[in-house]
Design an enzyme around this catalytic site. Structure first.
Site, PDB file in Angstrom:
ATOM      1  N   ASP A  21       1.671  -8.385  -3.101  1.00  0.00           N
ATOM      2  CA  ASP A  21       0.791  -7.783  -4.109  1.00  0.00           C
ATOM      3  C   ASP A  21       0.519  -8.787  -5.228  1.00  0.00           C
ATOM      4  O   ASP A  21       0.987  -8.625  -6.361  1.00  0.00           O
ATOM      5  CB  ASP A  21       1.418  -6.478  -4.634  1.00  0.00           C
ATOM      6  CG  ASP A  21       1.497  -5.428  -3.542  1.00  0.00           C
ATOM      7  OD1 ASP A  21       0.551  -5.349  -2.735  1.00  0.00           O
ATOM      8  OD2 ASP A  21       2.492  -4.692  -3.472  1.00  0.00           O
ATOM      9  N   LYS A  61      -6.672   0.496   4.387  1.00  0.00           N
ATOM     10  CA  LYS A  61      -6.806   1.966   4.418  1.00  0.00           C
ATOM     11  C   LYS A  61      -8.250   2.436   4.518  1.00  0.00           C
ATOM     12  O   LYS A  61      -8.766   3.115   3.616  1.00  0.00           O
ATOM     13  CB  LYS A  61      -6.151   2.583   3.171  1.00  0.00           C
ATOM     14  CG  LYS A  61      -4.676   2.256   3.006  1.00  0.00           C
ATOM     15  CD  LYS A  61      -4.065   3.028   1.844  1.00  0.00           C
ATOM     16  CE  LYS A  61      -2.590   2.755   1.656  1.00  0.00           C
ATOM     17  NZ  LYS A  61      -2.280   1.433   1.111  1.00  0.00           N
ATOM     18  N   ASP A  95      -3.630  -4.193   4.955  1.00  0.00           N
ATOM     19  CA  ASP A  95      -3.508  -2.811   4.458  1.00  0.00           C
ATOM     20  C   ASP A  95      -4.731  -2.452   3.619  1.00  0.00           C
ATOM     21  O   ASP A  95      -4.686  -2.510   2.397  1.00  0.00           O
ATOM     22  CB  ASP A  95      -2.206  -2.752   3.631  1.00  0.00           C
ATOM     23  CG  ASP A  95      -1.962  -1.402   2.996  1.00  0.00           C
ATOM     24  OD1 ASP A  95      -2.524  -0.403   3.462  1.00  0.00           O
ATOM     25  OD2 ASP A  95      -1.179  -1.356   2.017  1.00  0.00           O
ATOM     26  N   ASP A 116     -14.252   6.260   6.191  1.00  0.00           N
ATOM     27  CA  ASP A 116     -15.713   6.380   6.051  1.00  0.00           C
ATOM     28  C   ASP A 116     -16.218   7.100   7.299  1.00  0.00           C
ATOM     29  O   ASP A 116     -15.405   7.606   8.083  1.00  0.00           O
ATOM     30  CB  ASP A 116     -16.332   4.965   5.902  1.00  0.00           C
ATOM     31  CG  ASP A 116     -17.639   4.993   5.109  1.00  0.00           C
ATOM     32  OD1 ASP A 116     -18.464   5.900   5.363  1.00  0.00           O
ATOM     33  OD2 ASP A 116     -17.839   4.121   4.257  1.00  0.00           O
ATOM     34  N   GLN A 134       9.019   3.503  -7.759  1.00  0.00           N
ATOM     35  CA  GLN A 134       9.255   4.228  -6.507  1.00  0.00           C
ATOM     36  C   GLN A 134      10.269   5.326  -6.778  1.00  0.00           C
ATOM     37  O   GLN A 134      11.268   5.108  -7.470  1.00  0.00           O
ATOM     38  CB  GLN A 134       9.793   3.291  -5.410  1.00  0.00           C
ATOM     39  CG  GLN A 134       8.823   2.206  -4.986  1.00  0.00           C
ATOM     40  CD  GLN A 134       7.761   2.694  -3.997  1.00  0.00           C
ATOM     41  OE1 GLN A 134       7.595   3.905  -3.810  1.00  0.00           O
ATOM     42  NE2 GLN A 134       7.042   1.770  -3.414  1.00  0.00           N
ATOM     43  N   PRO A 159     -17.428   7.613  11.101  1.00  0.00           N
ATOM     44  CA  PRO A 159     -16.890   6.904  12.274  1.00  0.00           C
ATOM     45  C   PRO A 159     -17.619   5.601  12.596  1.00  0.00           C
ATOM     46  O   PRO A 159     -16.984   4.578  12.852  1.00  0.00           O
ATOM     47  CB  PRO A 159     -17.032   7.935  13.400  1.00  0.00           C
ATOM     48  CG  PRO A 159     -16.908   9.257  12.708  1.00  0.00           C
ATOM     49  CD  PRO A 159     -17.577   9.076  11.376  1.00  0.00           C
ATOM     50  N   ASN A 160     -18.952   5.605  12.566  1.00  0.00           N
ATOM     51  CA  ASN A 160     -19.695   4.405  12.943  1.00  0.00           C
ATOM     52  C   ASN A 160     -19.408   3.234  12.001  1.00  0.00           C
ATOM     53  O   ASN A 160     -19.246   2.086  12.432  1.00  0.00           O
ATOM     54  CB  ASN A 160     -21.200   4.725  12.969  1.00  0.00           C
ATOM     55  CG  ASN A 160     -21.990   3.585  13.547  1.00  0.00           C
ATOM     56  OD1 ASN A 160     -21.713   3.109  14.639  1.00  0.00           O
ATOM     57  ND2 ASN A 160     -22.979   3.108  12.791  1.00  0.00           N
ATOM     58  N   LYS A 217       2.281  -8.418   4.217  1.00  0.00           N
ATOM     59  CA  LYS A 217       1.262  -7.386   4.029  1.00  0.00           C
ATOM     60  C   LYS A 217       0.258  -7.865   2.992  1.00  0.00           C
ATOM     61  O   LYS A 217       0.633  -8.220   1.875  1.00  0.00           O
ATOM     62  CB  LYS A 217       1.894  -6.075   3.557  1.00  0.00           C
ATOM     63  CG  LYS A 217       0.853  -4.977   3.314  1.00  0.00           C
ATOM     64  CD  LYS A 217       1.495  -3.623   3.082  1.00  0.00           C
ATOM     65  CE  LYS A 217       1.789  -3.321   1.632  1.00  0.00           C
ATOM     66  NZ  LYS A 217       0.604  -2.971   0.824  1.00  0.00           N
ATOM     67  N   THR A 268       1.808   9.010  -0.715  1.00  0.00           N
ATOM     68  CA  THR A 268       3.015   9.512  -1.384  1.00  0.00           C
ATOM     69  C   THR A 268       2.764   9.793  -2.870  1.00  0.00           C
ATOM     70  O   THR A 268       3.563  10.449  -3.521  1.00  0.00           O
ATOM     71  CB  THR A 268       4.194   8.531  -1.232  1.00  0.00           C
ATOM     72  OG1 THR A 268       3.722   7.222  -1.521  1.00  0.00           O
ATOM     73  CG2 THR A 268       4.774   8.568   0.152  1.00  0.00           C
ATOM     74  N   ARG A 322       8.365  -5.806  -4.528  1.00  0.00           N
ATOM     75  CA  ARG A 322       9.021  -6.390  -5.698  1.00  0.00           C
ATOM     76  C   ARG A 322      10.475  -6.812  -5.531  1.00  0.00           C
ATOM     77  O   ARG A 322      10.878  -7.817  -6.123  1.00  0.00           O
ATOM     78  CB  ARG A 322       8.837  -5.436  -6.887  1.00  0.00           C
ATOM     79  CG  ARG A 322       7.397  -5.449  -7.407  1.00  0.00           C
ATOM     80  CD  ARG A 322       7.059  -4.219  -8.199  1.00  0.00           C
ATOM     81  NE  ARG A 322       7.040  -3.024  -7.372  1.00  0.00           N
ATOM     82  CZ  ARG A 322       6.795  -1.804  -7.816  1.00  0.00           C
ATOM     83  NH1 ARG A 322       6.561  -1.609  -9.099  1.00  0.00           N
ATOM     84  NH2 ARG A 322       6.778  -0.774  -6.987  1.00  0.00           N
TER      85      ARG A 322
HETATM   86  O1  C5P Z   1       7.022  -3.420  -4.692  1.00  0.00           O
HETATM   87  P1  C5P Z   1       7.271  -2.331  -3.695  1.00  0.00           P
HETATM   88  O2  C5P Z   1       8.440  -2.604  -2.769  1.00  0.00           O
HETATM   89  O3  C5P Z   1       7.354  -0.958  -4.333  1.00  0.00           O
HETATM   90  O4  C5P Z   1       5.973  -2.362  -2.777  1.00  0.00           O
HETATM   91  C1  C5P Z   1       5.729  -1.424  -1.783  1.00  0.00           C
HETATM   92  C2  C5P Z   1       4.401  -1.673  -1.148  1.00  0.00           C
HETATM   93  O5  C5P Z   1       4.111  -0.601  -0.265  1.00  0.00           O
HETATM   94  C3  C5P Z   1       3.225  -1.738  -2.120  1.00  0.00           C
HETATM   95  O6  C5P Z   1       2.262  -2.668  -1.583  1.00  0.00           O
HETATM   96  C4  C5P Z   1       2.673  -0.339  -2.118  1.00  0.00           C
HETATM   97  O7  C5P Z   1       1.313  -0.283  -2.421  1.00  0.00           O
HETATM   98  C5  C5P Z   1       2.918   0.066  -0.663  1.00  0.00           C
HETATM   99  N1  C5P Z   1       3.007   1.498  -0.409  1.00  0.00           N
HETATM  100  C6  C5P Z   1       3.951   2.325  -1.036  1.00  0.00           C
HETATM  101  N2  C5P Z   1       4.000   3.648  -0.740  1.00  0.00           N
HETATM  102  C7  C5P Z   1       3.140   4.172   0.146  1.00  0.00           C
HETATM  103  C8  C5P Z   1       2.203   3.362   0.790  1.00  0.00           C
HETATM  104  C9  C5P Z   1       2.159   2.016   0.473  1.00  0.00           C
HETATM  105  O8  C5P Z   1       4.743   1.850  -1.822  1.00  0.00           O
HETATM  106  N3  C5P Z   1       3.220   5.453   0.459  1.00  0.00           N
END
Ligand code: C5P
Length: 235
Positions: A10, A63, A61, A66, A192, A68-69, A34, A121, A213
């Site tokens: 990130d 995501k 990543d 839109d 988180q 389907p086409n 990622k 989430t 992180r």
């Molecule tokens: O820094 P950290 O370990 O929290 O990064 C987790 C990564 O996973 C980030 O890129 C975040 O956007 C992604 N992510 C998440 N939870 C989700 C989907 C994706 O933390 N449900």
């Protein structure tokens, strides 16, 4: 079995990413990376090609969601980038997921793995009900979207490690679970909320853990990565 640790890169510039990757120049194991919206929108497809050229596997990543086409055509372009995993929102419907798979599949039948995001989430049951008018319990919606992804031919879902076992019960052992929200037992959770350690994620049945992180912000990123690999893969 392709279990692995994926580092969430990130960063918002190529310079920051390359400075981070240079730490791993002498490592035998090239980390799986990622690339998300931030880096992709800042640097474009060229950044994916550069990372590939350095020998890393890539989870792109973006995501997609839109008609389907449009998703089919976009997936066809992403497939040419030769990434290893990419994703979309299951909320785009089964028709969209099937079209995505078609677009992603190359002339020789090969393709990157395609993974679905169920409910983000960041979406609570309350917001889902109030904002999206979805009345079912959140975990029921997550499992329903996972089943939709499975019947549409996708390879797995992004979910919490705490949901991985249930996803496997519902969709089968071979259906992949990619799980963020991983922290070291002695580390900080940051923003988180529901976190597990790499070892616990392994126990719960995650196939890939996504760790940002705890590795990117560590004083010694290589040591933090090695620790993740050792806890998650037992290597
Ligand atoms: O820094 P950290 O370990 O929290 O990064 C987790 C990564 O996973 C980030 O890129 C975040 O956007 C992604 N992510 C998440 N939870 C989700 C989907 C994706 O933390 N449900």
């Amino acid at each position: 079995m392709n279990r692995d640790v994926i580092i969430a890169c990130d960063f918002n510039s190529k310079a920051d990413l390359m400075a981070f990757l240079d730490n791993f120049n002498n490592e035998e194991r090239k980390p799986f990376l990622k690339v998300g919206m931030e880096l992709f929108y800042a640097e474009g497809p060229a950044i994916v090609k550069e990372i590939k050229a350095r020998g890393h596997k890539i989870f792109l990543d973006l995501k997609l969601h839109d008609i389907p086409n449009t998703v089919k055509k976009a997936m066809s372009v992403l497939s040419d980038l030769d990434v290893d995993i990419t994703n979309l929102h299951a909320a785009g419907t089964n028709a969209m997921m099937e079209a995505a798979l078609e677009g992603l599949t190359r002339a020789d039948g090969s393709r990157p793995l395609l993974i679905a995001v169920t409910q983000l989430t960041s979406t609570s049951e309350e917001r889902m009900k109030e904002d999206l008018l979805i009345d079912h319990p959140l975990d029921e919606v997550v499992m329903h979207y996972a089943k939709n992804a499975k019947v549409s031919g996708l390879d797995g879902v992004v979910c919490s490690p705490l949901e991985a076992g249930k996803v496997k019960d519902v969709c089968g052992e071979a259906f992949l679970t990619i799980t963020p929200g991983v922290r070291f037992a002695d580390g900080e959770a940051g923003d988180q909320v529901r976190v597990t350690t790499p070892a616990k994620a392994r126990e719960l049945g995650s196939d890939y853990i996504v760790v940002g992180r705890p590795i990117t912000q560590a004083a010694d990123p290589v040591a933090a990565y090695r620790r993740c690999v050792s806890e998650f893969l037992g290597e």
